[in-house]
Write an enzyme that holds these catalytic residues in place. Structure first.
Site, PDB file in Angstrom:
ATOM      1  N   ARG A 139      43.777 -30.765  51.324  1.00  0.00           N
ATOM      2  CA  ARG A 139      44.819 -30.989  50.324  1.00  0.00           C
ATOM      3  C   ARG A 139      45.131 -29.602  49.779  1.00  0.00           C
ATOM      4  O   ARG A 139      45.522 -28.739  50.556  1.00  0.00           O
ATOM      5  CB  ARG A 139      44.286 -31.985  49.281  1.00  0.00           C
ATOM      6  CG  ARG A 139      45.370 -32.822  48.641  1.00  0.00           C
ATOM      7  CD  ARG A 139      44.814 -33.907  47.744  1.00  0.00           C
ATOM      8  NE  ARG A 139      44.175 -33.389  46.524  1.00  0.00           N
ATOM      9  CZ  ARG A 139      43.713 -34.143  45.535  1.00  0.00           C
ATOM     10  NH1 ARG A 139      43.799 -35.453  45.605  1.00  0.00           N
ATOM     11  NH2 ARG A 139      43.149 -33.600  44.469  1.00  0.00           N
ATOM     12  N   ARG A 231      34.216 -31.062  36.355  1.00  0.00           N
ATOM     13  CA  ARG A 231      35.636 -31.363  36.082  1.00  0.00           C
ATOM     14  C   ARG A 231      35.886 -32.859  36.057  1.00  0.00           C
ATOM     15  O   ARG A 231      36.662 -33.387  36.852  1.00  0.00           O
ATOM     16  CB  ARG A 231      36.504 -30.786  37.208  1.00  0.00           C
ATOM     17  CG  ARG A 231      36.979 -29.397  37.072  1.00  0.00           C
ATOM     18  CD  ARG A 231      38.031 -29.027  38.113  1.00  0.00           C
ATOM     19  NE  ARG A 231      38.022 -29.768  39.337  1.00  0.00           N
ATOM     20  CZ  ARG A 231      37.402 -29.385  40.463  1.00  0.00           C
ATOM     21  NH1 ARG A 231      36.762 -28.251  40.528  1.00  0.00           N
ATOM     22  NH2 ARG A 231      37.447 -30.159  41.536  1.00  0.00           N
ATOM     23  N   TYR A 277      57.764 -67.181  39.151  1.00  0.00           N
ATOM     24  CA  TYR A 277      58.521 -67.055  40.409  1.00  0.00           C
ATOM     25  C   TYR A 277      57.736 -67.579  41.608  1.00  0.00           C
ATOM     26  O   TYR A 277      56.553 -67.286  41.754  1.00  0.00           O
ATOM     27  CB  TYR A 277      58.849 -65.586  40.675  1.00  0.00           C
ATOM     28  CG  TYR A 277      59.870 -64.982  39.755  1.00  0.00           C
ATOM     29  CD1 TYR A 277      61.072 -65.633  39.473  1.00  0.00           C
ATOM     30  CD2 TYR A 277      59.636 -63.748  39.173  1.00  0.00           C
ATOM     31  CE1 TYR A 277      62.013 -65.045  38.631  1.00  0.00           C
ATOM     32  CE2 TYR A 277      60.580 -63.153  38.335  1.00  0.00           C
ATOM     33  CZ  TYR A 277      61.761 -63.809  38.063  1.00  0.00           C
ATOM     34  OH  TYR A 277      62.684 -63.238  37.240  1.00  0.00           O
ATOM     35  N   CYS A 325      55.750 -60.860  36.562  1.00  0.00           N
ATOM     36  CA  CYS A 325      57.182 -60.567  36.551  1.00  0.00           C
ATOM     37  C   CYS A 325      57.411 -59.172  35.971  1.00  0.00           C
ATOM     38  O   CYS A 325      56.462 -58.486  35.608  1.00  0.00           O
ATOM     39  CB  CYS A 325      57.926 -61.605  35.717  1.00  0.00           C
ATOM     40  SG  CYS A 325      57.524 -63.316  36.150  1.00  0.00           S
ATOM     41  N   MET A 326      58.656 -58.757  35.861  1.00  0.00           N
ATOM     42  CA  MET A 326      58.912 -57.412  35.353  1.00  0.00           C
ATOM     43  C   MET A 326      58.422 -57.252  33.919  1.00  0.00           C
ATOM     44  O   MET A 326      57.860 -56.224  33.556  1.00  0.00           O
ATOM     45  CB  MET A 326      60.411 -57.082  35.429  1.00  0.00           C
ATOM     46  CG  MET A 326      60.709 -55.656  34.980  1.00  0.00           C
ATOM     47  SD  MET A 326      62.450 -55.228  34.959  1.00  0.00           S
ATOM     48  CE  MET A 326      62.807 -55.066  36.692  1.00  0.00           C
ATOM     49  N   ASP A 327      58.649 -58.267  33.105  1.00  0.00           N
ATOM     50  CA  ASP A 327      58.391 -58.124  31.673  1.00  0.00           C
ATOM     51  C   ASP A 327      57.367 -59.101  31.129  1.00  0.00           C
ATOM     52  O   ASP A 327      57.073 -59.081  29.950  1.00  0.00           O
ATOM     53  CB  ASP A 327      59.692 -58.358  30.894  1.00  0.00           C
ATOM     54  CG  ASP A 327      60.847 -57.599  31.489  1.00  0.00           C
ATOM     55  OD1 ASP A 327      60.859 -56.368  31.350  1.00  0.00           O
ATOM     56  OD2 ASP A 327      61.710 -58.237  32.129  1.00  0.00           O
TER      57      ASP A 327
HETATM   58  C1  LIG Z   1      41.935 -35.539  39.175  1.00  0.00           C
HETATM   59  C2  LIG Z   1      41.056 -34.407  39.491  1.00  0.00           C
HETATM   60  C3  LIG Z   1      39.770 -34.318  38.935  1.00  0.00           C
HETATM   61  C4  LIG Z   1      39.156 -35.434  38.136  1.00  0.00           C
HETATM   62  O1  LIG Z   1      38.886 -36.491  39.011  1.00  0.00           O
HETATM   63  P1  LIG Z   1      38.090 -37.801  38.505  1.00  0.00           P
HETATM   64  O2  LIG Z   1      37.773 -38.519  39.753  1.00  0.00           O
HETATM   65  O3  LIG Z   1      39.040 -38.539  37.634  1.00  0.00           O
HETATM   66  O4  LIG Z   1      36.914 -37.311  37.774  1.00  0.00           O
HETATM   67  C5  LIG Z   1      39.039 -33.186  39.162  1.00  0.00           C
HETATM   68  N1  LIG Z   1      39.529 -32.188  39.926  1.00  0.00           N
HETATM   69  C6  LIG Z   1      40.747 -32.265  40.512  1.00  0.00           C
HETATM   70  C7  LIG Z   1      41.220 -31.154  41.368  1.00  0.00           C
HETATM   71  C8  LIG Z   1      41.537 -33.373  40.331  1.00  0.00           C
HETATM   72  O5  LIG Z   1      42.739 -33.440  40.907  1.00  0.00           O
END
Ligand SMILES: *Cc1c(COP(=O)(O)O)cnc(C)c1O
Length: 390
Positions: A139, A231, A277, A325-327
């Site tokens: 990525r 993170r 629906y 539904c939508m709402d």
């Molecule tokens: C979203 C993200 C996180 C956090 O991920 P979680 O699974 O919510 O802890 C950390 N690093 C990067 C690069 C992310 O895109």
């Protein structure tokens, strides 16, 4: 302090800022000496960027992370201070605006390096950057996949700029493929590639700064991934990224989002009546049905039709009756329902209080809890409770 719901709204997305602060504190104590960067991208996973960011800082987050560069600028301009990292932007993004605001910008490629340099040369200040290595997710990041990789090229380009004081490398990071499966072989492999990436940078004369590789799942399951900083995102909001391994409570976390609605209408219907629906659901007996004034426009997944649990006013749970539904959605209140329009139902709340959870909705809708909270009620204002509620 509690902020009252707007009397005009027939449903409420309430965010508990104390839960966010205490979740960050719990994550901090889990990781020992490592720092916590709380991830507040996507409007803090639907919880509201600025209040959530402040609550995370109150809980001890040393840094904040967002995906898009524009989100970082929004956070800064709203008064969010301290280290703030962004990792997603395309050519044309306001990199200069980010650097002017002291936002740390991730560099994954040559064009991003050049975009940062345009500003750094002009400003005469070292630009704060993190370098991202792709250890296998394919990525973001510069791929390290051999002896003459994109990572080698990026490091070779960055090293002299660090020496000249044009770039200030604050960190080197990567992201896992399978952090939610801690025994998956890619986890160990990516950590080895990452270690090699840091060694390559050091050999080129770059001090790597903060080494950070762990998202929520790694933070909860893989202590070898803590390094200098973790993170976490979803765990900050009290959801488990590994629901098969542990509940929020198992990890000392508390769900921060609670979604309630007031019944707009209740009516008696006969056995056999089809509801909503396509009549996907039929009343199994004479009963009372209730109209909940929220639908897919408010973030309830349509794939939760006939499935996701709603807590009735008496505290029992019932699946959505028929199609989302939508709402609006319908629920079966039971033949003995004695309440009235205006009574409150809980769509998403806290598991430790016996309320339906984002995880329950995710299972009913065939998705993950992240998506349930992040897409919740884009048209509804958030209501905040806890210290610092706006
Ligand atoms: C979203 C993200 C996180 C956090 O991920 P979680 O699974 O919510 O802890 C950390 N690093 C990067 C690069 C992310 O895109």
């Amino acid at each position: 302090m509690t902020t009252a719901a707007s009397p005009a709204s027939s449903f409420t997305v309430e965010v508990d800022l104390d839960a966010i602060a205490s979740n960050v504190a719990a994550l901090r104590s889990r990781v020992g000496a490592a720092q916590v960067m709380a991830v507040v991208k996507a409007d803090a996973y639907g919880h509201g960027l600025v209040p959530a960011a402040r609550a995370a800082q109150r809980g001890g987050a040393a840094a904040l992370g967002v995906a898009q560069l524009a989100e970082a600028i929004t956070a800064r301009d709203a008064g969010i201070e301290g280290p703030l990292l962004t990792w997603l932007y395309a050519p044309g993004a306001d990199v200069a605006g980010a650097l002017d605001r002291g936002i740390e910008v991730t560099i994954s490629s040559r064009w991003q390096l050049d975009a940062v340099l345009d500003t750094a040369w002009a400003s005469g200040r070292a630009a704060p950057v993190h370098l991202k290595v792709d250890t296998g997710l394919a990525r973001g990041g510069a791929l390290l996949d051999g002896a003459a990789s994109a990572w080698h090229d990026l490091v070779a380009a960055v090293a002299p700029l660090v020496a000249e004081g044009v770039l200030d490398v604050r960190g080197i990071w990567q992201h896992f493929v399978y952090a939610d499966a801690p025994d998956h072989p890619t986890v160990r492999h990516q950590q080895e590639v990452y270690t090699e990436a840091v060694a390559i940078a050091r050999r080129a004369g770059i001090d790597p700064g903060l080494q950070h590789i762990a998202n929520s799942a790694a933070t909860l399951t893989n202590p070898s991934s803590y390094l200098d900083m973790v993170r976490p995102g979803v765990a900050v909001y009290g959801l488990s990224p590994v629901p098969d391994l542990g509940s929020p409570q198992d990890y000392g976390l508390r769900e921060a989002m609670r979604v309630t609605a007031r019944l707009a209408l209740v009516k008696r219907v006969r056995a056999g009546q089809g509801v909503s629906y396509a009549h996907l659901w039929h009343c199994p007996r004479d009963t009372v049905i209730g109209l909940v004034p929220m639908g897919y426009a408010d973030g309830l997944p349509r794939t939760a039709s006939n499935g996701a649990p709603v807590q009735r006013p008496d505290g029992t749970h019932t699946p959505i009756a028929g199609r989302v539904c939508m709402d609006q959605i319908m629920i079966d209140l039971g033949p003995d329902f004695a309440g009235a329009a205006g009574d409150e139902v809980v769509l998403i709340g806290r598991g430790d209080r016996g309320e339906p959870t984002a995880q329950d909705w995710a299972e009913a809708a065939g998705t993950i809890n992240y998506e349930i909270v992040t897409r919740m009620a884009p048209r509804a204002p958030r209501t905040y409770v806890g210290e610092g509620a706006p």
